[in-house]
Design an enzyme around this catalytic site. Sequence first.
Site, PDB file in Angstrom:
ATOM      1  N   ASP A 192      29.437 -47.155  29.195  1.00 28.42           N
ATOM      2  CA  ASP A 192      28.475 -47.699  27.872  1.00 28.42           C
ATOM      3  C   ASP A 192      28.293 -48.982  28.216  1.00 28.42           C
ATOM      4  OD1 ASP A 192      26.914 -46.806  25.992  1.00 28.42           O
ATOM      5  OD2 ASP A 192      28.386 -45.366  24.755  1.00 28.42           O
TER       6      ASP A 192
HETATM    7  C1  BGC Z   1      25.168 -45.837  23.393  1.00 30.19           C
HETATM    8  C2  BGC Z   1      24.853 -44.284  24.228  1.00 30.19           C
HETATM    9  C3  BGC Z   1      23.286 -44.780  25.250  1.00 30.19           C
HETATM   10  C4  BGC Z   1      23.434 -46.237  25.514  1.00 30.19           C
HETATM   11  C5  BGC Z   1      22.006 -46.457  25.818  1.00 30.19           C
HETATM   12  C6  BGC Z   1      25.216 -46.655  23.721  1.00 30.19           C
HETATM   13  O1  BGC Z   1      24.903 -47.445  22.278  1.00 30.19           O
HETATM   14  O2  BGC Z   1      26.772 -45.131  23.154  1.00 30.19           O
HETATM   15  O3  BGC Z   1      24.909 -43.168  24.150  1.00 30.19           O
HETATM   16  O4  BGC Z   1      22.772 -43.447  26.010  1.00 30.19           O
HETATM   17  O5  BGC Z   1      23.723 -46.814  24.396  1.00 30.19           O
HETATM   18  O6  BGC Z   1      20.819 -46.683  24.798  1.00 30.19           O
END
Ligand code: BGC
Length: 748
Positions: free
Chosen positions: A290
């Site tokens: 993530d």
């Molecule tokens: C979120 C994810 C997301 C990623 C990319 C993160 O902060 O937890 O769900 O896919 O950002 O935007």
Amino acid sequence: MNLKATGSSLRLVLVCICLWSAVLYAALASAPQADIDARVEALLARMTLEEKLGQLQQLDGEANGNYRPEHVDLVRRGLLGSTLNVRGASKTNELQRIAVEQSRLKIPLIFGFDVIHGYRTIFPVPLAEAASWDPALVERAAAVAAAESYAAGVRWAFAPMVDIARDPRWGRIVEGAGEDPYLGALMARARVRGFQGDDYSAPGKVVACVKHWVAYGAAEGGRDYNTTDMSENRLREIYLPPFKAAIDAGVGTFMSAFNDLNGIPASANPFTLTKILRGEWKFTGFVVSDYESVRELINHGIAGNESEAARAALTAGVDMEMVSRLYAKHAAALIREGKLTQATIDEAVRRILRVKFRLGLFDHPYADEAREQTTMLSASNVQTARDVASHSIVLLKNERNTLPLQKDVRSIALIGPLADDQENMIGSWSGDGRREDAVTLLAGIRAKVPPAARINYAKGCTVSAAGDETNAEALLNEAVRAARDSDVVILAVGESADMSGEAASRASLDLPGRQLELAKAVAAAGKPFVVVLMNGRPLTINWIADNAPAILETWFGGTQAGNAIADVLFGDVNPGGKLPVTFPRHVGQIPIYYGHKNTGRPPDPKNKYTSKYLDAPVTPLFPFGYGLSYTTFRLTNLTLSALSIKPDGRLTVTADLENIGARPGDEVVQLYIRDVVASVTRPLKELKGFERITLRSGEKRSVQFTLSSEHLGFYDRAMRFVVEPGEFQVFVGQNSAEGLQASFQIVK
Ligand code: BGC
């Protein structure tokens, strides 16, 4: 020994190997359907360590979809394998051209984006889609999202989010399918199939990324990013099933979560990333971290510095690093120091290249710029969004048939801060959706009723207390006047879209701001009124549940929200959605979910020393699986095909469903079981089957479910999945709290 001679023959061998692999690569690359693993190996053999680390790197574009100018050089040098948020056919093509035409090995980029509930045509938030209890419809929604993403050059969707959530304080409950592993697994499968189809290299398909691996939804206190700690039984039975369903549907990628689980951060957890995912489930795609979750291993306190964080994530099984750049910075030194093997890097690169090949990126790296605009918001996409939105609406209350409203009504008061609001309709992760595309409730109602009908619109208040309070009294008075002047009142209240989603946990689940005050003032006007809720999570709406004659839970319905709600309000669509999550009466009841255990002292109102609260009931405000209809359904005739079966046997459960009301409508028939005595305590009810059925007035149909070991088993004390002999109860009902009951035995 002649060292010089050995050296030159070694050089010769190396030159030969390089030439051979170049020839092989050229041959394989030009044969599109050639064996992917061979193409991956041939390419890998030509890559420098730097280029390999480039494939493991994903960097963020700009919020508006542009790539960052400073990334161009990285792409040209083969040091960047992926971006997120870069989107649009021309933008992705521009950057892709640099990768494919100017970098040494011509490896295409993979463009990722959060396509959570639609790309440009925005669908209801995922929690709402789950409320449709209609996996086929949800699959269609994901297929539309995939087609639009594909048209925009985005071949990788960071979805589905399949985290089970039993704490509505957690804002990200809006992104998932709610509290139940069975419903969650069916929705996960539907979304993966919608995005990927049978073959994600097909035109209009994208590769999905199931997230967040794992147990992110169990954040303590519902506070986002917080610690999770649970038994392995709970992990395997409640949190893993939707991920396993995604695997079974062929999902191409996983995203590792922010949280720590039982003391080990999910982005450095060999047990979940390697033992379960690769060992038990044989996953062959890749795992992306993530956003900066690799760097955050330092904050978690399991890595003392960046280099340790890179090592922990890589060796645990996180293949691609999102945004932080620790792999690129530290992997080479880690290898030199013997702390990381080249084989670990090679394997991560292999997994990423495999997905790029499977996607067909090497053969078709570019988006078709001419087709982008005609794909977006096409009439059929918009119609699907309207259907999904109306099918996601849940009728929570309907006293004296307040709903549906008559279209020939003379005057309607439409009141509330969300009644004429485009911005919030499209929810918290609205892809490339635009507020100006969204149909508000006011617009939806206007389009539904004859021009002669008077619509008295009044905002009443703002959604949040932080709004403009200077004219609060005036707003309220105007709303009350509108109510008095009208035959019927529609009150649209709830949350703003940014009150749920990431980093949007709430300690109170009450209607924010002055909305309850507004509801009370409007109720006092004495007109029949309908509450239209718009929100991303269960709310504690006790006063409204007691006092409003009718309540529709409409969530955030997406681009077509206003039309879909109007369809339901005026009876063109008979609501048939059901809650995918329990609505508590009070925040203090959380976690509250239908599939709880009995305890040694189940609640007994006559006995103080039983499991309950002094100051609140133990029951929810609305149970899981609950939802009404404008017609009435009757379930009868529950029949089991046998009174006993073997542990590996099958049992058929049938019941008759009849529409005994005056309108056609949908009912979701739900099958629950209880394993009465087992070696590990079992939930009082577990959902194991459901079907959304449409019946005409007076029509009757038999519904059939099959139970087998996959439904009847559980993880025992040694983590073996077993079916134990003994009594099982079966419930077939219209929600989780009531239904017909029968029982059978499992015999050795
Ligand atoms: C979120 C994810 C997301 C990623 C990319 C993160 O902060 O937890 O769900 O896919 O950002 O935007």
